[in-house]
Design a protein around this motif. Structure first.
Motif, short mmCIF file in Angstrom:
data_model
loop_
_atom_site.label_atom_id
_atom_site.label_comp_id
_atom_site.label_asym_id
_atom_site.label_seq_id
_atom_site.Cartn_x
_atom_site.Cartn_y
_atom_site.Cartn_z
N MET A 1 0.84 -1.20 0.00
CA MET A 1 0.00 0.00 0.00
C MET A 1 0.87 1.24 0.00
N ALA A 2 0.43 2.25 -0.72
CA ALA A 2 1.21 3.49 -0.79
C ALA A 2 1.24 4.17 0.56
N GLU A 3 2.39 4.77 0.89
CA GLU A 3 2.52 5.42 2.17
C GLU A 3 1.91 6.81 2.14
N ASN A 4 1.62 7.33 3.34
CA ASN A 4 1.06 8.67 3.45
C ASN A 4 2.11 9.72 3.17
N LYS A 5 1.67 10.81 2.56
CA LYS A 5 2.51 11.98 2.37
C LYS A 5 1.70 13.21 2.71
N ARG A 6 2.37 14.27 3.12
CA ARG A 6 1.67 15.49 3.46
C ARG A 6 1.18 16.18 2.22
N SER A 7 0.00 16.74 2.28
CA SER A 7 -0.50 17.56 1.17
C SER A 7 -0.06 18.99 1.39
N GLY A 8 -0.35 19.87 0.44
CA GLY A 8 0.10 21.25 0.52
C GLY A 8 -0.46 22.01 1.69
N ASN A 9 -1.62 21.56 2.24
CA ASN A 9 -2.22 22.27 3.37
C ASN A 9 -1.86 21.65 4.70
N GLY A 10 -0.87 20.76 4.71
CA GLY A 10 -0.40 20.19 5.96
C GLY A 10 -1.10 18.91 6.34
N GLU A 11 -2.17 18.51 5.63
CA GLU A 11 -2.88 17.29 5.94
C GLU A 11 -2.20 16.10 5.25
N VAL A 70 17.49 25.25 -6.47
CA VAL A 70 16.15 25.61 -5.99
C VAL A 70 15.14 25.06 -6.97
N GLY A 71 14.21 24.25 -6.48
CA GLY A 71 13.13 23.75 -7.31
C GLY A 71 11.84 24.44 -6.94
N ILE A 72 11.07 24.87 -7.93
CA ILE A 72 9.77 25.48 -7.65
C ILE A 72 8.69 24.71 -8.41
N GLU A 73 7.55 24.52 -7.74
CA GLU A 73 6.43 23.79 -8.32
C GLU A 73 5.14 24.39 -7.77
N LYS A 74 4.26 24.82 -8.67
CA LYS A 74 3.03 25.49 -8.22
C LYS A 74 1.95 24.52 -7.76
N GLU A 75 2.01 23.25 -8.21
CA GLU A 75 1.01 22.27 -7.80
C GLU A 75 1.36 21.75 -6.41
N ASN A 76 0.47 21.97 -5.46
CA ASN A 76 0.75 21.66 -4.05
C ASN A 76 1.22 20.23 -3.83
#
Length: 237
Positions: A1-11, A70-76
């Motif tokens: 099963m895929a592990e949990n990762k944080r989303s852009g809003n901290g959840e 420095v990497g930048i990505e707009k998709e959370n």
């Protein structure tokens, strides 16, 4: 099963099949990325910007060949996953969840980066001319930038795909090109074609010299064209 990762809003959010497929494919190609970066001259730089870093595979490859990246990505979601992977495995790299136009607010002023990678990104922006202008401002006078565009041929090819997702993206991009031409509201979520002649005219207008141009051998589809550019040097008499 895929592990949990944080989303852009901290959840917490679960990795999707698309995340795993794309991350697996890109991180498995790190040696190919390294060879491409060497060909494009994006090595031994002091400060490098990966503009539109996605899941961070190119950022990681850049970190092995340069001073600080420095990497930048707009998709959370992508930015958070890239941050988890890259910052854990590369001490000389940092990921920001922001748009290209916002990078200056992250303490990086104009003329800061002597290397810029903009891989499969500019044709997802709503105003590619403005994006190119901003990237040019961020590059030092002696800097070098690799940037690629997707032409109409790319999206026509995608629109013929037997894969429904790829097919839908191609058709959507072509329809949005028509909407833009008619002055109607359009989206660049699935990309939008960039005319090669107009792009090269814009490079000249910004006084950017093309060091190398060619078909992007790393791209999944034909009709993607890559450029290595730098600012022209003018000797004042």
């Amino acid at each position: 099963m895929a592990e949990n990762k944080r989303s852009g809003n901290g959840e917490e959010s679960m990795l999707t099949e698309f995340d795993l497929m794309y991350m697996g494919r890109s991180y498995a190609r790190l040696q190919l990325y390294r060879e491409a970066l060497e060909k494009w001259g994006l090595t031994r730089k002091n400060h490098v910007l990966d503009a539109g870093c996605g899941y961070g595979a190119w950022t990681y490859a850049l970190s092995k060949l340069n001073g600080f990246v420095v990497g930048i990505e707009k998709e959370n979601r992508k930015a958070e996953l890239a941050k988890d992977i890259v910052e854990e495995n590369a001490v000389n790299a940092e990921i920001f969840n922001c748009d290209i136009k916002d990078i200056c607010y992250q303490s990086y002023a104009n003329d800061h980066f002597d290397g810029i990678l903009c891989f499969h990104t500019i044709y997802y922006t709503h105003d590619w001319q403005k994006t190119l202008y901003e990237l040019n401002n961020l590059m030092t006078p002696e800097g070098v930038m690799y940037i690629n565009i997707a032409t109409k041929a790319c999206f026509l090819y995608m629109a013929q795909s037997i894969d429904e997702t790829t097919k839908t993206m191609g058709i959507d991009a072509l329809n949005n090109e028509r909407k833009k031409a008619k002055g109607r509201e359009y989206s660049t979520e699935n990309g939008i074609p960039i005319d090669q002649m107009k792009f090269e005219e814009e490079l000249n207008r910004l006084d950017l010299a093309t060091l190398w141009k060619g078909s992007d051998e790393i791209a999944c589809h034909p009709g993607v064209i890559g450029y290595v550019v730098k600012k022209r040097v003018h000797n004042d008499m």
